[in-house]
Scaffold this active site. Sequence first.
Site, PDB file in Angstrom:
ATOM      1  N   CYS A  62       0.866  -1.183   0.000  1.00 22.61           N
ATOM      2  CA  CYS A  62       0.000   0.000   0.000  1.00 22.61           C
ATOM      3  C   CYS A  62       0.897   1.225   0.000  1.00 22.61           C
ATOM      4  O   CYS A  62       1.389   1.642   1.045  1.00 22.61           O
ATOM      5  CB  CYS A  62      -0.938   0.015   1.205  1.00 22.61           C
ATOM      6  SG  CYS A  62      -1.993   1.487   1.271  1.00 22.61           S
ATOM      7  N   CYS A 101      -4.980   4.727  -4.944  1.00 22.58           N
ATOM      8  CA  CYS A 101      -4.297   3.461  -4.649  1.00 22.58           C
ATOM      9  C   CYS A 101      -2.897   3.577  -5.220  1.00 22.58           C
ATOM     10  O   CYS A 101      -2.715   3.602  -6.442  1.00 22.58           O
ATOM     11  CB  CYS A 101      -5.040   2.277  -5.270  1.00 22.58           C
ATOM     12  SG  CYS A 101      -4.212   0.684  -5.027  1.00 22.58           S
TER      13      CYS A 101
END
Length: 293
Positions: A76, A224
Amino acid sequence: MGTPAPFAKMNGLGNEIIVADMRGRADRVTPAAAIAINADPATRFDQIMAIHNPRTPGTAHYIEIINSDGSMAQACGNGMRCVVQALAAETGQKLFTFETVAGILNAEEHADGTISVDMGVPRFDWQDIPLAEEFRDTRMIELQIGPIDAPVLHSPSVVSMGNPHAIFWVDDDVWSYELDRFGPLLENHPIFPERANITIANAISPEALTIRTWERGAGLTKACGSAACAAAVSAARTRRTGRTVTVAVPGGDLSIEWRDDDHVIMTGPAEWEFSGSFDPASGSWAREQQGAA
């Protein structure tokens, strides 16, 4: 309730992140706690970044990443920027080396407050992404959604940035697609044995992309980071762009550079919202009282 752990509610370009300080503890954030925290509108998140004591010499911390459905994530990028900002504010340090499930990540906070994260080396072989069957050329695989003779989305580029990504290229507005409807179907398609992040991307110039992403285990997201990296390297592989691009996500812009040494460097901001403490077992939490003695 057990001994509470500190947390900071943060975001990276609208990618909602909880940075949980689990240093010096033997316990972990449970899936039940993650689901409970996400159920509260005040603490709804895309990922929890749990900071644990280092496991490997030469690293500052081990980072465990938990999705809003309680599942584990390998990478992430936006969350790593939040971790860096939180630790830099605490320690004054600017350079960090972290360990994650996906491997070792280096990160740096710059003087202007932006943060660069070395997202590592992309992997393109079908078994490394992974895919359920062999495709010799992962710049474009056989996968579509919609009618056979007029598919809505088709022929994605696929890549691993520590987690699986499928990039569907379109020539029109990325907002004109019902990603909230197609995303769950494609995320769970049998071709992706570990599920996948699903991105719709438009190369608007050799230096710029616009994307929207359905994030595996989290759903629609404003940003993202690993998807932005996946789209950037896939755009370069398919000769849509060069190796340095600005990727526009719903929450803002990220700068992505696919260096000659094959490492992908993502640069962007992070933002603190509020702090508190929580029970890693149950997810019950309390906001920190500002100005308290």
